[in-house]
Design an enzyme around this catalytic site. Structure first.
Site, PDB file in Angstrom:
ATOM      1  N   CYS A   1       0.859  -1.338   0.291  1.00  0.00           N
ATOM      2  CA  CYS A   1       0.318  -0.044  -0.239  1.00  0.00           C
ATOM      3  C   CYS A   1       1.047   1.418   0.007  1.00  0.00           C
ATOM      4  O   CYS A   1      -0.251   2.254  -0.136  1.00  0.00           O
ATOM      5  CB  CYS A   1      -1.019   0.531   1.197  1.00  0.00           C
ATOM      6  SG  CYS A   1      -1.862  -1.317   1.245  1.00  0.00           S
TER       7      CYS A   1
ATOM      8  N   ASN B   1     -10.307  -0.853  -0.343  1.00  0.00           N
ATOM      9  CA  ASN B   1      -8.913  -0.774   0.009  1.00  0.00           C
ATOM     10  C   ASN B   1      -8.410  -1.274  -1.481  1.00  0.00           C
ATOM     11  O   ASN B   1      -8.093  -2.590  -1.507  1.00  0.00           O
ATOM     12  CB  ASN B   1      -8.389  -1.244   0.602  1.00  0.00           C
ATOM     13  CG  ASN B   1      -6.698  -1.144   1.492  1.00  0.00           C
ATOM     14  OD1 ASN B   1      -6.104  -1.535   0.160  1.00  0.00           O
ATOM     15  ND2 ASN B   1      -6.342  -1.595   2.699  1.00  0.00           N
TER      16      ASN B   1
ATOM     17  N   HIS C   1      -3.335   7.180   1.300  1.00  0.00           N
ATOM     18  CA  HIS C   1      -4.071   5.690   1.755  1.00  0.00           C
ATOM     19  C   HIS C   1      -4.866   5.206   1.911  1.00  0.00           C
ATOM     20  O   HIS C   1      -6.123   5.533   3.411  1.00  0.00           O
ATOM     21  CB  HIS C   1      -2.235   4.123   2.157  1.00  0.00           C
ATOM     22  CG  HIS C   1      -3.093   3.282   1.896  1.00  0.00           C
ATOM     23  ND1 HIS C   1      -3.741   2.440   0.909  1.00  0.00           N
ATOM     24  CD2 HIS C   1      -3.877   2.287   3.245  1.00  0.00           C
ATOM     25  CE1 HIS C   1      -4.150   1.054   1.192  1.00  0.00           C
ATOM     26  NE2 HIS C   1      -4.155   1.085   2.433  1.00  0.00           N
TER      27      HIS C   1
END
Length: 335
Positions: free
Chosen positions: A125, A291, A260
């Site tokens: 990420c 996500n 993020h």
């Protein structure tokens, strides 16, 4: 005695900045209602736990490279740049299903950017922010004039739909930026690092060797949710604050905060810890994208600019964090 020959020093641009951004979201929208039965959950529980309402999943035959190409072409168009001008392609992903060669090499060929250098970045990420840092250094160091940075994931391929802790979290998509030379600073100093002691907090459940030996059918991604949540809430806000300080920017001078998209509660905690003024736009794309790991920040950036939520030329704080555990943050000037 003759003098030893000296290597010529590299010569690059004084600074670097982002020239264009692009994003690709798969067509299929997957609401929470499609996932709740298998994990004995509810739409309300998922929303309260993560803030996620829906996510996008790629088609079965749609690859990481397909999505990366769509986002990259948008970024090149936005930058007004032909692919032949690209000197390097950095592709952040953990879901390219081939150990080798890199997804970046195939993307480079498809775009017509050959013979640009091409490599994948495996920082989960945080991969996109790692790519931005590396691209900025490459432009200033003289190893490339323009660099294409892509964050792309097809996490639906690695999601265990029976895992109550992760089945509802992940989505697919791609985002890309073009980074090139600038007379003024457009990418601030990067604050980055890793905590390998917590290597197993987010991980591929089994190795490819275990797959080969028949010990598992497929290596899904697993996560220790509470461990990751506590780490992100308590340790990532100071990293974001350091990025602001190194850039010489205060929170009230920002035009956007693009973290993020891991969890809505983590985002809210970071806003509070950074003392962001109420009027500063904050990316909350996780509600509709889930996500998307390395793709989440450029996807949110593209949407915020396209919808006018963030201003072109404004200052944005970026921070990515995840498996590794790895993290990276920087302040950038939006294209």
């Amino acid at each position: 005695m003759t003098e030893r020959p000296q290597i010529s020093p590299p010569s690059g641009a004084p600074h670097a900045r982002i020239y264009g951004v692009g994003g690709y979201r798969p067509e299929r929208v997957v609401p929470n209602s499609e996932l709740v039965e298998a994990i004995d959950s509810s739409d309300q529980w998922i929303r309260e736990r993560s803030g996620i309402v829906s996510r996008r999943w790629a088609a079965p035959d749609e690859t990481v490279v397909d999505m990366a190409e769509a986002a990259a072409r948008q970024a090149l168009d936005a930058a007004g740049l032909d692919a032949s001008r690209i000197g390097a392609v950095l592709l952040a992903t953990v879901t390219h299903p081939f150990q080798t060669p890199s997804a970046a090499s195939l993307l480079t060929h498809r775009l017509g950017a050959t013979p640009a250098a091409a490599m994948d970045i495996s920082a989960a990420c945080a991969g996109f922010c790692h790519g931005v840092a590396l691209a900025g250094d490459m432009v200033r160091g003289g190893s490339a004039e323009y660099v294409l940075v892509v964050g792309v994931e097809k996490l639906s391929d690695f999601t265990d739909l029976s895992d109550r802790g992760t089945a509802f979290i992940f989505g697919d998509g791609a985002g890309a930026v073009v980074i090139g030379p600038s007379d003024t600073p457009g990418i601030g100093p990067t604050v980055w690092g890793s905590d390998g002691e917590q290597w197993d907090a987010i991980r591929q459940r089994e190795s490819w060797i275990a797959v080969r030996d028949g010990k598992t059918e497929w290596p899904h991604i697993t996560m220790a949710g509470q461990t990751v949540f506590r780490w992100a809430v308590w340790q990532m806000a100071p990293v974001a604050q350091q990025a602001l300080e190194k850039a010489g920017i205060s929170a009230d001078q920002l035009d956007a905060f693009i973290p993020h998209q891991a969890n809505m509660r983590i985002i809210d905690s970071m806003i509070k810890a950074l003392h962001l003024p109420p009027g500063i736009p904050v990316a909350r794309d996780i509600a509709e994208t889930g996500n998307t790991s390395a793709a989440s920040i450029p996807l949110a950036m593209e949407r915020m600019l396209r919808e006018g939520e963030a201003p072109h030329g404004g200052l944005a704080l970026l921070i990515g964090f995840g498996a590794g555990l790895s993290y990276a943050a920087q302040v950038v000037t939006l294209p």
